[in-house]
Design a protein around this motif. Structure first.
Motif, PDB file in Angstrom:
ATOM      1  N   SER A 104     -38.452 -14.765 -25.212  1.00 30.64           N
ATOM      2  CA  SER A 104     -38.366 -13.379 -24.742  1.00 30.64           C
ATOM      3  C   SER A 104     -39.066 -13.222 -23.402  1.00 30.64           C
ATOM      4  CB  SER A 104     -38.989 -12.446 -25.785  1.00 30.64           C
ATOM      5  OG  SER A 104     -38.962 -11.109 -25.332  1.00 30.64           O
ATOM      6  N   LEU A 105     -40.202 -13.899 -23.224  1.00 33.10           N
ATOM      7  CA  LEU A 105     -40.902 -13.837 -21.937  1.00 33.10           C
ATOM      8  C   LEU A 105     -40.043 -14.406 -20.824  1.00 33.10           C
ATOM      9  CD1 LEU A 105     -43.352 -13.470 -20.084  1.00 33.10           C
ATOM     10  CD2 LEU A 105     -44.182 -15.695 -20.861  1.00 33.10           C
ATOM     11  N   ILE A 106     -39.407 -15.534 -21.083  1.00 33.35           N
ATOM     12  CA  ILE A 106     -38.538 -16.148 -20.070  1.00 33.35           C
ATOM     13  C   ILE A 106     -37.413 -15.191 -19.696  1.00 33.35           C
ATOM     14  CG2 ILE A 106     -36.923 -18.042 -19.629  1.00 33.35           C
ATOM     15  CD1 ILE A 106     -38.715 -19.747 -21.524  1.00 33.35           C
ATOM     16  N   ASP A 107     -36.806 -14.579 -20.713  1.00 33.32           N
ATOM     17  CA  ASP A 107     -35.737 -13.611 -20.449  1.00 33.32           C
ATOM     18  C   ASP A 107     -36.254 -12.419 -19.649  1.00 33.32           C
ATOM     19  OD1 ASP A 107     -33.888 -15.147 -21.782  1.00 33.32           O
ATOM     20  OD2 ASP A 107     -34.111 -14.090 -23.687  1.00 33.32           O
ATOM     21  N   ASN A 108     -37.464 -11.968 -19.957  1.00 25.83           N
ATOM     22  CA  ASN A 108     -38.031 -10.825 -19.244  1.00 25.83           C
ATOM     23  C   ASN A 108     -38.295 -11.146 -17.779  1.00 25.83           C
ATOM     24  OD1 ASN A 108     -37.987  -9.150 -21.481  1.00 25.83           O
ATOM     25  ND2 ASN A 108     -40.081  -9.665 -22.104  1.00 25.83           N
ATOM     26  N   LEU A 109     -38.752 -12.358 -17.512  1.00 25.27           N
ATOM     27  CA  LEU A 109     -38.973 -12.764 -16.121  1.00 25.27           C
ATOM     28  C   LEU A 109     -37.646 -12.843 -15.366  1.00 25.27           C
ATOM     29  CD1 LEU A 109     -41.710 -15.515 -16.620  1.00 25.27           C
ATOM     30  CD2 LEU A 109     -42.028 -13.245 -15.625  1.00 25.27           C
ATOM     31  N   LYS A 110     -36.614 -13.310 -16.056  1.00 28.63           N
ATOM     32  CA  LYS A 110     -35.288 -13.349 -15.434  1.00 28.63           C
ATOM     33  C   LYS A 110     -34.808 -11.937 -15.125  1.00 28.63           C
ATOM     34  CE  LYS A 110     -33.713 -17.664 -17.570  1.00 28.63           C
ATOM     35  NZ  LYS A 110     -32.742 -18.274 -18.503  1.00 28.63           N
ATOM     36  N   ASN A 111     -35.091 -11.012 -16.037  1.00 27.29           N
ATOM     37  CA  ASN A 111     -34.679  -9.631 -15.809  1.00 27.29           C
ATOM     38  C   ASN A 111     -35.387  -9.026 -14.599  1.00 27.29           C
ATOM     39  OD1 ASN A 111     -32.904  -9.575 -17.966  1.00 27.29           O
ATOM     40  ND2 ASN A 111     -34.424  -8.800 -19.412  1.00 27.29           N
ATOM     41  N   VAL A 112     -36.662  -9.359 -14.434  1.00 30.77           N
ATOM     42  CA  VAL A 112     -37.387  -8.871 -13.257  1.00 30.77           C
ATOM     43  C   VAL A 112     -36.706  -9.368 -11.988  1.00 30.77           C
ATOM     44  CG1 VAL A 112     -39.546  -8.990 -11.958  1.00 30.77           C
ATOM     45  CG2 VAL A 112     -39.606  -8.645 -14.436  1.00 30.77           C
ATOM     46  N   CYS A 113     -36.384 -10.653 -11.975  1.00 31.13           N
ATOM     47  CA  CYS A 113     -35.699 -11.219 -10.803  1.00 31.13           C
ATOM     48  C   CYS A 113     -34.370 -10.501 -10.555  1.00 31.13           C
ATOM     49  CB  CYS A 113     -35.471 -12.716 -10.992  1.00 31.13           C
ATOM     50  SG  CYS A 113     -36.981 -13.706 -10.957  1.00 31.13           S
TER      51      CYS A 113
END
Length: 540
Positions: A13-22
């Protein structure tokens, strides 16, 4: 088990959230997204690793939250803080209080937060360069972190971008991960890099080896406890093979060495080492052209694993390979430069020779190769196989199921070398019929069951001949078969005999004759129809 699954879910979920920020700031699927994701992940990992190590040397903080730990650190004077840093594990990151994510989180409303964020990462890079930097062939060290806010062209958006990253990073803790083993984290790491291998062009293993293959290789190579050994991969990629082998040996019992031409792969490997308690090996990661500019040419290794690129255009540095200093290394020759299809040059043949040259006197190796290598009737392939048999280094070969690599349709085999191999009991194993097919995105992939993995390991380690799976052959038998390493060429042809009576035999023969007469009649009928049709066409 539930705890592990929850942690994996949180991390994905953290990885996905960082991708969403990008994506929210226009960097989704951009060239810089991978660097942002992996560097944020590394910063978070170093932050939590530091907190984990502080707790280890300060038992009264064992069950305290981040805020309490920071409060404690703030009570230390300068000398006491220096003593605390000196008391940490030598491979632990050395961070100052203001560099912790929790402190940055509390300062995010300050003006020029992006500058503060970038400066903080730069300080961490400088203060930890000796342990955490990847070196190039020239000896130059890379930096741990770039100035990530610079990826945002709109200056007015940089503070918000960095704030968003910090808010995602503080939401999860990695502390519990440092008590886990490699197999636990494999799923997370694969998830982290899975979206960033489609543009690699196949250069120097910028893809990950399936964990089933990595586990099989490690368990076959290491059967008894060892200590103080050197482990090497000349085309390391993200380090899947190295991590699996280190886990089998024991992270504290080995030192890892690696070479790879890709900066991206080297950064992924560095992160993998941090996550798997192998930080002490980071200085041994070298970004270089292993074949033309080898750093470890004069070093011999106890264990070597490799999944080298199979085909690659190396015509630009071809002349660099054909020099006296490399003659002994490339004993079987260097593939010629074709007039066309230069990208299909068999670079893996150079890696095999390099690995053979790099083995210690008792060295062992496992190499992933295209299956065509094991039966090629002449050329460099056969010269290499001859040398392995002549030297008595071949321990066994496993022909893997097709599509076990989702990224390539090439059939692969794993070659096991051992300078102390038993030349009277060489195991050739055909696992091509094992596994089940699963769909991953647009690709189909063959997945081995745990029982099948164990079957392969036990068969080779115990030197077993298993019907329709493996044969155990001698050095002389392989010589007699033109040095073929294919199990199929050694399987016995089985003819089943069934006892029947004379009447049963006559009945079967009569049935065969009747069937043949019927087929002949149908054939004559079809022939007449074709001739009539041709006559009709002739008069139209």
């Amino acid at each position: 088990m539930t705890k592990d699954i929850n942690f994996i879910t949180k991390t994905k979920s953290l990885i996905d959230n960082l991708k969403n920020v990008c994506a929210n700031y226009g960097l989704g699927n951009s060239a810089s997204e991978f660097d942002i994701i992996t560097q944020c992940f590394l910063y978070k990992t170093l932050n939590d690793k530091f907190r984990y190590e502080v707790k280890k040397i300060t038992p009264e903080l064992k069950n305290e939250e981040s805020e309490k730990i920071i409060e404690y650190l703030k009570t230390l004077n300068e000398e006491d803080y220096k003593f605390l840093l000196a008391s940490l594990d030598p491979n632990a990151p050395k961070l100052q209080i203001h560099q912790l994510i929790e402190v940055l989180f509390n300062r995010q409303t300050e003006s020029d937060f992006a500058l503060l964020f970038d400066d903080t990462l730069a300080e961490i890079s400088n203060h930890n360069a000796e342990i955490f930097s990847v070196k190039s062939f020239s000896g130059a060290k890379d930096i741990l972190f770039d100035r990530l806010s610079q990826n945002i062209k709109d200056v007015s958006q940089r503070d918000a971008f960095c704030t968003a990253l910090v808010n995602k990073l503080i939401a999860v803790s990695f502390e519990e991960m440092f008590d886990q083993k490699y197999d636990f984290f494999a799923t997370i790491f694969e998830y982290l890099i899975k979206d960033y291998n489609s543009d690699s062009g196949g250069k120097y293993a910028e893809y990950y080896t399936p964990h089933a293959v990595a586990r099989i290789m490690a368990q076959i190579m290491v059967q008894t406890p060892v200590k103080g050994v050197k482990v090497y991969d000349p085309s390391a990629g993200s380090g899947t093979l190295l991590m699996s082998l280190a886990h089998q040996i024991g992270e504290e019992n080995c030192t890892i060495y690696s070479e790879d031409i890709s900066q991206k792969s080297s950064n992924m490997l560095r992160l993998n080492l941090v996550l798997n308690n192998l930080t002490h090996s980071i200085p041994n990661i070298i970004k270089t052209n292993t074949l033309a500019q080898p750093t470890y040419l004069d070093t011999k290794f106890d264990y070597i694993v490799s999944n080298p690129p199979f085909k690659l255009n190396f015509s630009d540095f071809h002349p660099d390979l054909d020099k006296d200093a490399f003659k002994k290394r490339f004993f079987a020759g260097i593939p010629k430069i074709p007039n066309k299809d230069k990208d299909k040059m068999a670079i893996y043949l150079l890696f095999i020779q390099h690995i053979m040259f790099s083995l210690s006197d008792t060295g062992k190796a496992a190499i992933v190769l295209p299956t065509g290598f094991v039966t090629a009737k002449n050329g460099i392939e056969k010269k290499i196989r001859e040398r392995l048999i002549t030297n008595g280094w071949l321990r066994g070969v496993v022909n893997m199921p097709s599509n076990i690599f989702a990224t390539t349709g090439t059939n692969v085999s794993v070659l096991f070398l051992d300078k102390d191999a038993d030349s009277e009991h060489i195991v050739l194993l055909d696992a091509s019929k094992l596994g089940e097919t699963v769909t991953e995105g647009k690709n189909q992939r063959t997945v081995l069951k745990p029982t099948e993995e164990q079957l392969i390991v036990d068969t080779l380690n115990n030197k077993l001949a298993v019907e329709d799976l493996s044969v155990v052959v001698t050095k002389k038998e392989i010589e007699a078969k033109n040095y073929s390493f294919s199990a199929g060429q050694y399987f016995e042809v089985k003819i089943e005999y069934v006892d029947i009576t004379a009447d049963e035999f006559a009945t079967k023969m009569k049935t065969f004759e009747s069937n043949l007469e019927s087929l002949f009649a149908d054939s004559e009928k079809l022939k007449t129809e074709i001739q009539n049709n041709l006559k009709g066409l002739k008069y139209e």
